[in-house]
Design an enzyme around this catalytic site. Structure first.
Site, short mmCIF file in Angstrom:
data_model
loop_
_atom_site.label_atom_id
_atom_site.label_comp_id
_atom_site.label_asym_id
_atom_site.label_seq_id
_atom_site.Cartn_x
_atom_site.Cartn_y
_atom_site.Cartn_z
N ALA A 2 -13.75 -0.01 2.97
CA ALA A 2 -12.68 0.66 2.23
C ALA A 2 -11.38 0.60 3.03
O ALA A 2 -11.38 0.57 4.25
CB ALA A 2 -13.06 2.11 1.97
N SER A 3 -10.26 0.58 2.31
CA SER A 3 -8.95 0.60 2.96
C SER A 3 -8.67 1.99 3.51
O SER A 3 -9.18 2.98 3.01
CB SER A 3 -7.86 0.23 1.95
OG SER A 3 -8.04 -1.08 1.49
#
Length: 149
Positions: A2-3
């Site tokens: 995930a960012s």
């Protein structure tokens, strides 16, 4: 993977989603990122999320339905070509790596539509926003200049 939350927030700010917008996300992942513009676009908006990995598409679809975002349209396909079946879009967000902006992305945007994309240039990745005007996407958000310029 995930960012970072700060990157997700920056890209959403660049995207400037408004109520009723039609949005395409390239890179479905878990489906989480699709919930954010779906929430911002509200009940009159429409979100399609696209991923090339069929297993991710299945997982994202089940996860979105489980948390009450079953209205997000989850599609398996190559993001390079966008998703013409749902076009035109007001906004397009890319949550996968990119080193270019393929013509179908801008072709599938409305005039004034906006793309938020993490572009990789010379080894660095920066999130940029592009707006479609006169049939092409250009860098920058066309903000007004101060009156004294």
């Amino acid at each position: 993977m995930a960012s970072a939350p700060s990157i997700v927030a920056q890209m959403l700010e660049q995207l400037d989603v408004q109520s009723g917008h039609r949005i395409l996300e390239i890179g479905a992942g878990t489906g989480y990122n699709a919930t954010l513009p779906a929430h911002l676009a509200g009940p009159d908006g429409y979100v399609t999320t696209l991923d090339i990995d069929e297993d991710l598409v299945d997982t994202a679809g089940h996860g979105l339905a489980a948390v009450g975002y079953g209205t997000v349209h989850v599609v398996c396909g190559d993001g390079e070509y966008g998703h013409s079946d749902g076009a035109p879009y007001d906004r397009l967000i890319v949550t996968a790596g990119a080193w270019d902006v393929p013509p179908p992305w801008s072709d599938q945007l409305t005039t004034g539509g906006r793309i938020a994309v993490p572009l990789r240039v010379r080894g660095l990745t920066r999130s940029v926003a592009l707006e479609r005007a006169d049939g092409v996407c250009a860098y920058g958000l066309h903000r007004e200049q101060p009156a004294d310029r």
